[in-house]
Design a protein around this motif. Sequence first.
Motif, PDB file in Angstrom:
ATOM      1  N   UNK A  48      15.537  62.228  63.356  1.00  0.00           N
ATOM      2  CA  UNK A  48      14.215  61.613  63.374  1.00  0.00           C
ATOM      3  C   UNK A  48      14.309  60.266  64.078  1.00  0.00           C
TER       4      UNK A  48
ATOM      5  N   UNK B 189      22.466  64.366  52.532  1.00  0.00           N
ATOM      6  CA  UNK B 189      21.588  64.221  53.663  1.00  0.00           C
ATOM      7  C   UNK B 189      21.462  62.759  53.996  1.00  0.00           C
ATOM      8  N   UNK B 190      20.252  62.326  54.219  1.00  0.00           N
ATOM      9  CA  UNK B 190      20.083  60.977  54.726  1.00  0.00           C
ATOM     10  C   UNK B 190      19.234  60.127  53.802  1.00  0.00           C
TER      11      UNK B 190
ATOM     12  N   UNK C  48      22.295  55.379  55.037  1.00  0.00           N
ATOM     13  CA  UNK C  48      21.671  56.700  54.996  1.00  0.00           C
ATOM     14  C   UNK C  48      22.644  57.848  55.278  1.00  0.00           C
ATOM     15  N   UNK C  49      23.885  57.524  55.618  1.00  0.00           N
ATOM     16  CA  UNK C  49      24.818  58.622  55.841  1.00  0.00           C
ATOM     17  C   UNK C  49      25.914  58.501  54.801  1.00  0.00           C
TER      18      UNK C  49
ATOM     19  N   UNK D 276      15.948  73.430  52.227  1.00  0.00           N
ATOM     20  CA  UNK D 276      16.661  74.359  53.105  1.00  0.00           C
ATOM     21  C   UNK D 276      17.662  75.216  52.351  1.00  0.00           C
TER      22      UNK D 276
ATOM     23  N   UNK E  72       6.206  67.307  66.642  1.00  0.00           N
ATOM     24  CA  UNK E  72       6.095  66.392  65.512  1.00  0.00           C
ATOM     25  C   UNK E  72       6.113  64.946  65.991  1.00  0.00           C
ATOM     26  N   UNK E  73       5.438  64.096  65.241  1.00  0.00           N
ATOM     27  CA  UNK E  73       5.335  62.694  65.650  1.00  0.00           C
ATOM     28  C   UNK E  73       6.552  61.885  65.265  1.00  0.00           C
ATOM     29  N   UNK E  74       7.424  62.451  64.392  1.00  0.00           N
ATOM     30  CA  UNK E  74       8.501  61.622  63.871  1.00  0.00           C
ATOM     31  C   UNK E  74       9.880  62.119  64.255  1.00  0.00           C
ATOM     32  N   UNK E  75       9.950  63.214  65.026  1.00  0.00           N
ATOM     33  CA  UNK E  75      11.248  63.811  65.314  1.00  0.00           C
ATOM     34  C   UNK E  75      11.662  63.479  66.746  1.00  0.00           C
TER      35      UNK E  75
ATOM     36  N   UNK F  33      13.493  56.115  51.635  1.00  0.00           N
ATOM     37  CA  UNK F  33      13.475  57.445  52.230  1.00  0.00           C
ATOM     38  C   UNK F  33      12.780  57.410  53.585  1.00  0.00           C
ATOM     39  N   UNK F  34      12.649  58.564  54.142  1.00  0.00           N
ATOM     40  CA  UNK F  34      11.945  58.696  55.405  1.00  0.00           C
ATOM     41  C   UNK F  34      12.857  58.975  56.571  1.00  0.00           C
ATOM     42  N   UNK F  35      14.175  59.032  56.328  1.00  0.00           N
ATOM     43  CA  UNK F  35      15.086  59.308  57.431  1.00  0.00           C
ATOM     44  C   UNK F  35      15.044  60.777  57.840  1.00  0.00           C
ATOM     45  N   UNK F  36      14.441  61.623  57.019  1.00  0.00           N
ATOM     46  CA  UNK F  36      14.356  63.036  57.367  1.00  0.00           C
ATOM     47  C   UNK F  36      12.896  63.484  57.384  1.00  0.00           C
ATOM     48  N   UNK F  37      11.981  62.540  57.600  1.00  0.00           N
ATOM     49  CA  UNK F  37      10.564  62.902  57.609  1.00  0.00           C
ATOM     50  C   UNK F  37      10.249  63.655  58.883  1.00  0.00           C
ATOM     51  N   UNK F  38       9.794  64.902  58.737  1.00  0.00           N
ATOM     52  CA  UNK F  38       9.563  65.714  59.914  1.00  0.00           C
ATOM     53  C   UNK F  38       8.084  66.060  60.093  1.00  0.00           C
ATOM     54  N   UNK F  39       7.249  65.573  59.184  1.00  0.00           N
ATOM     55  CA  UNK F  39       5.814  65.708  59.396  1.00  0.00           C
ATOM     56  C   UNK F  39       5.265  67.097  59.155  1.00  0.00           C
ATOM     57  N   UNK F  40       5.702  67.739  58.070  1.00  0.00           N
ATOM     58  CA  UNK F  40       5.257  69.108  57.817  1.00  0.00           C
ATOM     59  C   UNK F  40       3.756  69.215  57.640  1.00  0.00           C
TER      60      UNK F  40
ATOM     61  N   UNK G 288      26.148  65.313  57.718  1.00  0.00           N
ATOM     62  CA  UNK G 288      25.103  66.276  57.430  1.00  0.00           C
ATOM     63  C   UNK G 288      23.749  65.638  57.559  1.00  0.00           C
ATOM     64  N   UNK G 289      22.904  66.211  58.387  1.00  0.00           N
ATOM     65  CA  UNK G 289      21.559  65.665  58.521  1.00  0.00           C
ATOM     66  C   UNK G 289      20.531  66.567  57.848  1.00  0.00           C
TER      67      UNK G 289
ATOM     68  N   UNK H 275      19.237  71.104  57.512  1.00  0.00           N
ATOM     69  CA  UNK H 275      19.627  72.473  57.169  1.00  0.00           C
ATOM     70  C   UNK H 275      20.992  72.852  57.740  1.00  0.00           C
TER      71      UNK H 275
ATOM     72  N   UNK I  91      13.578  57.512  62.925  1.00  0.00           N
ATOM     73  CA  UNK I  91      14.118  56.504  62.025  1.00  0.00           C
ATOM     74  C   UNK I  91      15.632  56.602  61.942  1.00  0.00           C
TER      75      UNK I  91
END
Lengths: 195, 394
Positions: free
Chosen positions: A75, B48-49, B41-42, B96, A111-114, B68-75, A31-32, A34, A77
């Motif tokens: 991402x 999640x991560x 992270x898994x 989510x 996005x810069x991180x995806x 953290x930061x493995x799911x940072x998407x830059x909202x 699971x990553x 949503x 990372x």
Amino acid sequence: MALVDKVKLPKPLSWLLNFGRARSLWVYQWGLACCAIEMGAAFGSPRYDVMRLGVIPFPASPRQADLVVISGTVTDKMAPVIRRLYEQMPEPKYVISMGSCANCGGPYWDSYSVTKGVDQVIPVDVYVPGCPPRPEALLEGIVLLQERIQREDMQERWRGEPIVVPTSAPSSTRVPAPPGASSTASAVSAGSAQA
Amino acid sequence: MSPPPTASALREQQAYVAAQAADARVNVELDTGDMTLNIGPQHPATHGTLRIACQLDGEQVISAEPLMGYMHRGYEKLCEVRTYPQCTTLINRIDWLGSFANEVPFILAAEQLMGVEAPPRAQWIRTILFELSRIANVSLFLGDMGVQVGALTPVFFAFRDRERVLNQIEEVTGGRFHPNFDRIGGLKDDIPRGWIAETHAVMAKMRGFCDEMEDLLMGNEIFQTRCRSVGVIPGDVALSYGLSGANLRASGVDWDLRRDANPGLAWDQVDWRVWTHPDGDSFARYWVRLQETREATKIVDQLLDGIPSGPIMAKVPRIIKVPAGEAYVSTENPLGEMGYYVVSKGGLGPFRVKIRTPSFSNISVVPWVMRGTYVPDIITILGSLYFILGDIDR
């Protein structure tokens, strides 16, 4: 399985082996984001019940898995971790990319991180579009993958050569030809997997 | 002055010293040096991560550091290059599981800047959908907590009953859990015909689900042993780490933004109460969430009976331009206080959005609460803190 890559198997035998492989896929739960919740609904909920397709969703380690569903945003990372876990899976292995994020970046296209698509990191067999895809869409993706496995040449798969799967099944395999990419609404089979 | 020791006493003394020395040697041999246990992270328990680096001494945790930061998407950065209606599409996906609840504080902040107020009917339907997404969110936790202690049955019940709530959300909004239904000045659509009676029936079923969980899981002796007095967070520590939501209420702090700072939704129109638990352990956090789910079904039932008539959209221009200014609005989301600090310079989109998410603060207590616990308890404590990775990393 040393025989498989040396000798050309007779068709009934390879059909039987492929049939068995397609109906006993072990899915690594990964699971990553949503989409993991919808994947959980497809795998864990009584309404969708993926086990009736022969997919067993509970291996504890990537080393026991045949199939991984990349469900969610990848991402930059996380991408090396995904690559590493994918490399731990034994051949033959299959990847379903679930959701817009894993397909192409989705709503995070700028996005810069995806990572814009998990296919930059690992080869993908089936793309399931949607944000997130409904559990039914994931089930159709799994059915498409099973049809694909059914039509595979095991010799090539075991030698580790790039697989070119015929788009329509030969008439002798007794498997109905898969619907074309244009006629399926929810899942699209892609032919770019490399072993 | 004591007499000189006899030969036998001397032998005893030497034997004692030798035994002590042997014991010391054994202790040195069996000494467990620090070991680093990397979770994630898994990992199924991290939802999640999330990655947690634990230093262990034998079975005991010396320190645990969430990475953290493995799911940072830059909202926050992405919101700066979107218009206001486009922002709701993005911020749906932060937490989510309770997606409609994510949209509400942002929309309220934008409405506050524009000086628009949604009509009463829109406010009531917003509150109903807010509470429905709370039920959909927390009911998954109620089942998932069973998985963390090794009981697989509850999660199947949770997925079964959660589908019913998702059906109701889908019937109104068209999306299972990314509805994108809230608009500045109201809602996109009205509720469909027959929805109220259906939702009443679903709420009765969800109360049945809560009873089931109470019997099945909370009454279970193994669950109680694994969760009672494990991961205790006292109230003052919880406050100092900025915990919010059910994690804070389970530490005995009576704090709920729905009651204390109602930002213009219909919670003050109905009769409900805030549940707290004095213990602050994993069990208390489960108990509080269970009671809140039950309370949310009651809130929805009352709201459904009293939806006022009228329009669902206030008068807003077709192209939304928000006048310059700053606004911070926070609401009590399923996971805790979620707030948006919106800075507008008068353009089509926000100039800057700061998102305060509950899970980020909630897992900041992990290093404190993990110290001295045992390895199996890491999972139950993480499970009971109930975070969502998109909510942590944004």
